[in-house]
Design an enzyme around this catalytic site. Structure first.
Site, short mmCIF file in Angstrom:
data_model
loop_
_atom_site.label_atom_id
_atom_site.label_comp_id
_atom_site.label_asym_id
_atom_site.label_seq_id
_atom_site.Cartn_x
_atom_site.Cartn_y
_atom_site.Cartn_z
N TYR A 241 -5.56 5.21 -7.15
CA TYR A 241 -5.66 5.15 -5.69
C TYR A 241 -7.02 4.57 -5.30
O TYR A 241 -7.98 5.30 -5.10
CB TYR A 241 -5.47 6.54 -5.08
CG TYR A 241 -5.51 6.57 -3.58
CD1 TYR A 241 -4.74 5.68 -2.82
CD2 TYR A 241 -6.28 7.48 -2.90
CE1 TYR A 241 -4.75 5.71 -1.44
CE2 TYR A 241 -6.30 7.53 -1.51
CZ TYR A 241 -5.54 6.65 -0.79
OH TYR A 241 -5.56 6.68 0.59
N TYR B 48 0.85 -1.20 0.00
CA TYR B 48 0.00 0.00 0.00
C TYR B 48 0.88 1.25 0.00
O TYR B 48 1.68 1.46 0.91
CB TYR B 48 -0.87 -0.02 1.25
CG TYR B 48 -1.82 1.14 1.35
CD1 TYR B 48 -3.13 1.02 0.92
CD2 TYR B 48 -1.42 2.36 1.87
CE1 TYR B 48 -4.01 2.08 1.01
CE2 TYR B 48 -2.30 3.43 1.95
CZ TYR B 48 -3.60 3.27 1.52
OH TYR B 48 -4.46 4.33 1.62
#
Ligand SMILES: [Zn+2]
Lengths: 381, 139
Positions: A336, A286
């Protein structure tokens, strides 16, 4: 502590998403997070071949109301439902909750749905705060945004470990190189180190290419028991382990860049899944901002503490490197989607469905989100 | 009051029953932290309970105002209109000698000369009649 063994009891059987690149180029102020999540769920149901009515758990992420979400997709009679805030850490948390629910028999098949219309509605990750919140004490100094918090950590990391500012280019360049092999990605053009260094600062020492791409999109993941997984359309991707650990402070930043929390997870994760870092074929890390890739590489023992800025250089994290990282382009090239798209990319890789960016012989995959709630999973085929 | 409130345009936390002693301190040139009467723990920003022992019994104590730069960033992106004219500006996370973290800004030094662990001390800028804003300078 008495622990129920979660190893390989659950599997991801369906994945779906919207096309991130197409949506980036097509703003629509009327677009809702619900419709994006519904598009993704339809795709995930089709992908898995499951009967929609077999879904008895629904975890909604970022969509404002679970009741509205359930109604939009016609799932009225559930045994488990809730919603999680629209922060990136929740992708992993939702998967962890799905595993917990299924292993304990609270639900058999859990759909995790994520919808984000942030680009169309002009969401900003900074500059907005409530006067009666602790954030007001930051705003007094013009401090805002998770990016600036990660920039604080990266500056401290550089100081402690002698990292150079341009070492981070390796992460940004790798994401773009992988995005170039992903027809679903927002940015499909590689960048050079010169381009990385010449890009403007946002919160110095972080530059434009260190920042994730705010976009619209939906992602859905369907999780069920290992037994049921064997009866469905796709090769099951088993969840070997899934854990969280927190480092919650007022500032998002932590003194150790989440190292302690990640180590807490790593010990349990590798033991439960019976895997070592060297057996992991690829890692989805991430990266709301690229420094978290380095923090994760250290926190989970892929390299020694304080060395990721050197370890990740020279193609080591490339698709054909020792540890391919963010094979779909991560948050700075693909989109994202707050961790959700990284999870389904891990599934594609383990099914052998990743096309031009397929990691050869991928058997064991890893996902983590280093954030105030750290979480990580081992997935395998 | 005579102060032209519009002169200070940056965001300020509103004065509340909880935080009023902090702001009174800033007008006297004191950096005050809530200090637990049960266990001695100190914290910032203001909160109703001691996060260590959950007591509501605390006193506002003036602290040294000294600490070190834990880290700092320079904002190049505009997020707040009120800070637009100051771009690029410095935001510094200070670790006070008492161990408490405090977001602030660093003045009196060029950004290129700042480094982590730089020793700093607090000063105050008048914002309104009731509130001064703590900032740090090299000690
Ligand atoms: Zn106390």
């Amino acid at each position: 502590m008495a622990e129920i063994n979660i190893r390989d009891k659950t599997a991801i059987v369906g994945i779906g998403s919207t096309n991130f690149g197409a949506m980036y180029r097509d703003l629509d102020k009327e677009r809702t997070s619900y419709e994006l999540a519904a598009d993704a769920l339809k795709a995930a149901i089709d992908d898995s071949g499951i009967d929609k009515n077999d879904i008895d758990g629904l975890l909604c992420v970022r969509t404002p109301s679970y009741a509205r979400m359930a109604d939009v997709v016609g799932l009225h009679h559930l045994r488990l439902v809730n919603q999680l805030e629209g922060s990136g850490r929740m992708a992993g948390v939702a998967l962890q909750y799905a595993v917990m629910a299924i292993v304990t028999g609270q639900a058999e098949t859990v759909a995790i749905v994520y919808g984000n219309n942030g680009r169309s509605v002009g969401d900003r990750y900074g500059g907005v705060f409530s006067p009666d919140s602790p954030a007001a004490w930051d705003a007094m100094y013009g401090m805002t945004s998770p990016g600036a918090a990660v920039a604080h950590m990266w500056r401290r990391y550089m100081y402690l470990y002698g990292a150079s500012e341009d070492s981070l280019a390796a992460a940004a360049i790798n994401n773009r190189a992988n995005g170039a092999k992903n027809p679903n990605a927002v940015f499909q053009k590689p960048i050079t180190k010169e381009e990385y260094m010449q890009a403007r600062y946002i919160a110095e020492p972080l530059r434009l290419f260190d920042y994730c791409i705010i976009n619209d999109g939906g992602v859905a993941t369907i999780v069920t028991t290992a037994e049921k997984a064997k009866t469905l359309k796709q090769p099951p991707v088993y969840i070997g382990a899934s854990y969280s650990a927190t480092d919650l402070t007022n500032y998002y930043t932590t003194h150790d860049f989440f190292f302690g929390a990640m180590q807490d997870i790593a010990g349990r994760l590798y033991k439960t899944a019976d895997v070592t870092p060297s057996e992991i074929d690829f890692a989805q890390l991430y990266d709301n901002f690229t420094p978290t890739q380095f923090f994760a590489l250290e926190g989970y023992g892929f390299c020694e503490r304080g060395t990721a800025h050197k370890w990740a250089q020279d193609g080591r994290i490339a698709l054909d490197g020792d540890l391919p990282v963010n094979t779909s382009g991560g948050h700075t090239a693909e989109s994202y989607m707050q961790g959700h798209a990284l999870t389904i990319e891990a599934v594609r890789q383990l099914r052998g469905q990743a096309g031009e960016r397929q990691v050869k012989n991928a058997k064991v995959g890893f996902y983590t989100c280093p954030a105030p709630i750290c979480n990580a999973h081992i997935l395998h085929n | 009051m005579a102060t032209d409130v519009s002169a200070y345009t940056k965001p300020l936390p509103p004065i509340t029953k909880l935080n009023a002693p902090f702001w009174e301190g800033t007008k006297k040139g004191e950096l005050r932290l809530q200090t637990c009467n049960e266990c001695g723990h100190q914290w910032y920003p203001p909160s109703t309970h001691c996060p260590n022992c959950l007591s509501r019994d605390y006193a506002w104590k003036a602290v040294s105002g000294r600490g070190k730069v834990w880290s700092w960033v320079v904002f190049h992106q505009r997020y707040f209109k009120a800070f637009e004219d100051e771009l690029p500006y410095n935001v510094t996370l200070v670790e006070l000698d008492e161990g408490v973290m405090m977001m602030s800004t660093l003045r009196g030094i060029d950004d290129k000369d700042v480094h982590c662990d730089l020793q700093v001390k607090v000063e105050f800028e008048d914002a309104t009649d009731e509130q001064s804003v703590p900032y740090f300078v090299p000690a």
